[in-house]
Design a protein around this motif. Structure first.
Motif, PDB file in Angstrom:
ATOM      1  N   ILE A  40       0.840  -1.194   0.000  1.00  0.00           N
ATOM      2  CA  ILE A  40       0.000   0.000   0.000  1.00  0.00           C
ATOM      3  C   ILE A  40       0.878   1.248   0.000  1.00  0.00           C
ATOM      4  O   ILE A  40       0.620   2.204  -0.742  1.00  0.00           O
ATOM      5  CB  ILE A  40      -0.966  -0.019   1.205  1.00  0.00           C
ATOM      6  CG1 ILE A  40      -2.022  -1.116   1.022  1.00  0.00           C
ATOM      7  CG2 ILE A  40      -1.632   1.346   1.394  1.00  0.00           C
ATOM      8  CD1 ILE A  40      -2.882  -1.353   2.255  1.00  0.00           C
ATOM      9  N   GLY A  41       1.933   1.241   0.808  1.00  0.00           N
ATOM     10  CA  GLY A  41       2.858   2.375   0.833  1.00  0.00           C
ATOM     11  C   GLY A  41       3.502   2.607  -0.521  1.00  0.00           C
ATOM     12  O   GLY A  41       3.669   3.746  -0.965  1.00  0.00           O
ATOM     13  N   HIS A  70       0.901   4.151  -2.833  1.00  0.00           N
ATOM     14  CA  HIS A  70       0.732   5.561  -2.468  1.00  0.00           C
ATOM     15  C   HIS A  70       1.823   6.408  -3.107  1.00  0.00           C
ATOM     16  O   HIS A  70       1.545   7.408  -3.780  1.00  0.00           O
ATOM     17  CB  HIS A  70       0.751   5.705  -0.948  1.00  0.00           C
ATOM     18  CG  HIS A  70       0.611   7.107  -0.444  1.00  0.00           C
ATOM     19  ND1 HIS A  70      -0.309   7.447   0.510  1.00  0.00           N
ATOM     20  CD2 HIS A  70       1.275   8.255  -0.748  1.00  0.00           C
ATOM     21  CE1 HIS A  70      -0.196   8.759   0.761  1.00  0.00           C
ATOM     22  NE2 HIS A  70       0.767   9.259  -0.003  1.00  0.00           N
ATOM     23  N   ALA A  71       3.084   6.022  -2.918  1.00  0.00           N
ATOM     24  CA  ALA A  71       4.200   6.808  -3.449  1.00  0.00           C
ATOM     25  C   ALA A  71       4.144   6.890  -4.970  1.00  0.00           C
ATOM     26  O   ALA A  71       4.298   7.973  -5.549  1.00  0.00           O
ATOM     27  CB  ALA A  71       5.525   6.209  -2.988  1.00  0.00           C
ATOM     28  N   THR A  86       1.549   6.478  -7.056  1.00  0.00           N
ATOM     29  CA  THR A  86       0.411   7.242  -7.585  1.00  0.00           C
ATOM     30  C   THR A  86       0.577   8.735  -7.329  1.00  0.00           C
ATOM     31  O   THR A  86       0.199   9.546  -8.173  1.00  0.00           O
ATOM     32  CB  THR A  86      -0.930   6.753  -7.008  1.00  0.00           C
ATOM     33  OG1 THR A  86      -0.900   6.818  -5.589  1.00  0.00           O
ATOM     34  CG2 THR A  86      -1.235   5.339  -7.456  1.00  0.00           C
ATOM     35  N   TRP A  87       1.142   9.123  -6.194  1.00  0.00           N
ATOM     36  CA  TRP A  87       1.367  10.546  -5.945  1.00  0.00           C
ATOM     37  C   TRP A  87       2.371  11.113  -6.940  1.00  0.00           C
ATOM     38  O   TRP A  87       2.190  12.221  -7.441  1.00  0.00           O
ATOM     39  CB  TRP A  87       1.837  10.765  -4.508  1.00  0.00           C
ATOM     40  CG  TRP A  87       0.694  10.914  -3.557  1.00  0.00           C
ATOM     41  CD1 TRP A  87      -0.379  10.077  -3.424  1.00  0.00           C
ATOM     42  CD2 TRP A  87       0.504  11.967  -2.624  1.00  0.00           C
ATOM     43  NE1 TRP A  87      -1.215  10.533  -2.450  1.00  0.00           N
ATOM     44  CE2 TRP A  87      -0.697  11.701  -1.935  1.00  0.00           C
ATOM     45  CE3 TRP A  87       1.233  13.095  -2.284  1.00  0.00           C
ATOM     46  CZ2 TRP A  87      -1.181  12.536  -0.945  1.00  0.00           C
ATOM     47  CZ3 TRP A  87       0.746  13.922  -1.288  1.00  0.00           C
ATOM     48  CH2 TRP A  87      -0.454  13.647  -0.634  1.00  0.00           C
ATOM     49  N   PRO A 102       8.156   4.899   0.509  1.00  0.00           N
ATOM     50  CA  PRO A 102       7.146   3.839   0.582  1.00  0.00           C
ATOM     51  C   PRO A 102       7.166   3.085   1.911  1.00  0.00           C
ATOM     52  O   PRO A 102       6.113   2.721   2.437  1.00  0.00           O
ATOM     53  CB  PRO A 102       7.519   2.913  -0.583  1.00  0.00           C
ATOM     54  CG  PRO A 102       8.220   3.805  -1.549  1.00  0.00           C
ATOM     55  CD  PRO A 102       8.979   4.793  -0.690  1.00  0.00           C
ATOM     56  N   LEU A 129       5.504   5.278   4.544  1.00  0.00           N
ATOM     57  CA  LEU A 129       4.076   5.310   4.244  1.00  0.00           C
ATOM     58  C   LEU A 129       3.425   3.981   4.635  1.00  0.00           C
ATOM     59  O   LEU A 129       2.339   3.952   5.214  1.00  0.00           O
ATOM     60  CB  LEU A 129       3.852   5.595   2.759  1.00  0.00           C
ATOM     61  CG  LEU A 129       4.206   7.001   2.286  1.00  0.00           C
ATOM     62  CD1 LEU A 129       4.278   7.057   0.767  1.00  0.00           C
ATOM     63  CD2 LEU A 129       3.193   8.010   2.820  1.00  0.00           C
ATOM     64  N   TYR A 142       0.242   3.040   7.107  1.00  0.00           N
ATOM     65  CA  TYR A 142      -0.935   2.278   6.689  1.00  0.00           C
ATOM     66  C   TYR A 142      -1.123   1.020   7.528  1.00  0.00           C
ATOM     67  O   TYR A 142      -2.262   0.599   7.767  1.00  0.00           O
ATOM     68  CB  TYR A 142      -0.873   1.952   5.196  1.00  0.00           C
ATOM     69  CG  TYR A 142      -1.239   3.149   4.354  1.00  0.00           C
ATOM     70  CD1 TYR A 142      -2.530   3.672   4.384  1.00  0.00           C
ATOM     71  CD2 TYR A 142      -0.296   3.778   3.550  1.00  0.00           C
ATOM     72  CE1 TYR A 142      -2.866   4.788   3.630  1.00  0.00           C
ATOM     73  CE2 TYR A 142      -0.632   4.896   2.792  1.00  0.00           C
ATOM     74  CZ  TYR A 142      -1.915   5.388   2.834  1.00  0.00           C
ATOM     75  OH  TYR A 142      -2.250   6.497   2.091  1.00  0.00           O
ATOM     76  N   SER A 193      -9.378   4.057   1.765  1.00  0.00           N
ATOM     77  CA  SER A 193      -9.561   4.017   3.219  1.00  0.00           C
ATOM     78  C   SER A 193     -10.534   5.097   3.635  1.00  0.00           C
ATOM     79  O   SER A 193     -10.772   6.064   2.906  1.00  0.00           O
ATOM     80  CB  SER A 193      -8.215   4.207   3.938  1.00  0.00           C
ATOM     81  OG  SER A 193      -7.711   5.510   3.712  1.00  0.00           O
ATOM     82  N   THR A 226      -8.776   8.155   1.391  1.00  0.00           N
ATOM     83  CA  THR A 226      -7.826   7.900   0.304  1.00  0.00           C
ATOM     84  C   THR A 226      -8.467   7.027  -0.756  1.00  0.00           C
ATOM     85  O   THR A 226      -9.318   6.177  -0.451  1.00  0.00           O
ATOM     86  CB  THR A 226      -6.555   7.177   0.801  1.00  0.00           C
ATOM     87  OG1 THR A 226      -6.928   5.892   1.323  1.00  0.00           O
ATOM     88  CG2 THR A 226      -5.822   7.961   1.862  1.00  0.00           C
ATOM     89  N   TYR A 259      -6.332   5.471  -4.146  1.00  0.00           N
ATOM     90  CA  TYR A 259      -5.170   5.508  -5.019  1.00  0.00           C
ATOM     91  C   TYR A 259      -5.119   4.220  -5.826  1.00  0.00           C
ATOM     92  O   TYR A 259      -5.321   3.129  -5.288  1.00  0.00           O
ATOM     93  CB  TYR A 259      -3.869   5.664  -4.210  1.00  0.00           C
ATOM     94  CG  TYR A 259      -3.855   6.902  -3.357  1.00  0.00           C
ATOM     95  CD1 TYR A 259      -4.214   8.138  -3.881  1.00  0.00           C
ATOM     96  CD2 TYR A 259      -3.500   6.844  -2.021  1.00  0.00           C
ATOM     97  CE1 TYR A 259      -4.209   9.281  -3.096  1.00  0.00           C
ATOM     98  CE2 TYR A 259      -3.492   7.984  -1.223  1.00  0.00           C
ATOM     99  CZ  TYR A 259      -3.844   9.195  -1.772  1.00  0.00           C
ATOM    100  OH  TYR A 259      -3.832  10.327  -0.994  1.00  0.00           O
TER     101      TYR A 259
END
Length: 196
Positions: free
Chosen positions: A23-24, A27-28, A30-31, A49, A52, A56, A91, A107, A109
């Motif tokens: 998940i981390g 996140h990284a 997609t950002w 990541p 992050l 999570y 989330s 969130t 992503y």
């Protein structure tokens, strides 16, 4: 994903602590993709990541205020062990701004290769169903005005309810609150989410 590679199936399920690292990473990635040119390059490059993922993992374990994390897991057809991967997540829980809505999607992503395939819609459906199940009669989320995928929430019937300028990553950005009131609007908009 297109092409002649193996068929991929997507499963939406509740996240487990073991999903946190993946998940981390989502996140990284997609950002960096979504916010290039919106947020400072140095900030995006420095996203960690691992750090992050640790956050999570705590979020997955902490179910206060009805909090939940859902993941989209892609698996190659006929694949064995190790052929599945987290490709997106969502989330949320009870809203941090109850004046806007009772539930909040914090969130959503999804890796670029899995967009436009109904996966984001299915993650939104999982969150909407969860919020409805814990008694939320309305739902909201915050999205940056300059987020190029903001239209997705509009297509699902989200109504602009508030705007505010926040300071983030050393710059001022506008975020917008999208609201579904009643929550059944979001449930109906996500009811048919075919997998492609």
């Amino acid at each position: 994903m297109t092409g002649t590679g193996p068929a991929v199936t997507i499963c939406i399920r509740r996240a487990r602590p073991g999903d946190a690292a993946a998940i981390g990473a989502v996140h990284a990635e997609t950002w960096r993709s979504t916010y290039a040119g919106v947020l400072p390059d140095a900030y995006l490059a420095a996203l960690c990541p691992h750090r992050l993922g640790y956050g999570y993992e705590r979020a997955i374990l902490d179910r206060r205020d009805g909090h939940a994390v859902f993941v989209a897991v892609a698996a190659a057809a006929g694949g064995g062990e190790g052929t599945s991967a987290v490709v997106g997540f969502a989330s949320g829980g009870r809203s941090r701004r109850s004046a806007l809505a009772e539930g909040e999607i914090e969130t959503l992503y999804l890796l670029d290769d899995f967009r436009e395939r109904g996966v984001g819609r299915r993650l939104m459906r999982a969150m909407a169903a969860h919020l409805h199940a814990i008694g939320c009669r309305s739902a909201m989320l915050w999205v940056l005005r300059d987020n190029p995928t903001r239209w997705f929430y509009e297509r699902l019937g989200g109504r602009l309810a508030a705007r505010e300028v926040i300071r983030f990553a050393g710059c001022e950005v506008e975020q917008q609150a999208m609201v579904w009131d009643p929550i059944e609007v979001l449930l109906a908009a996500t009811a048919s989410a075919p997998e492609r």
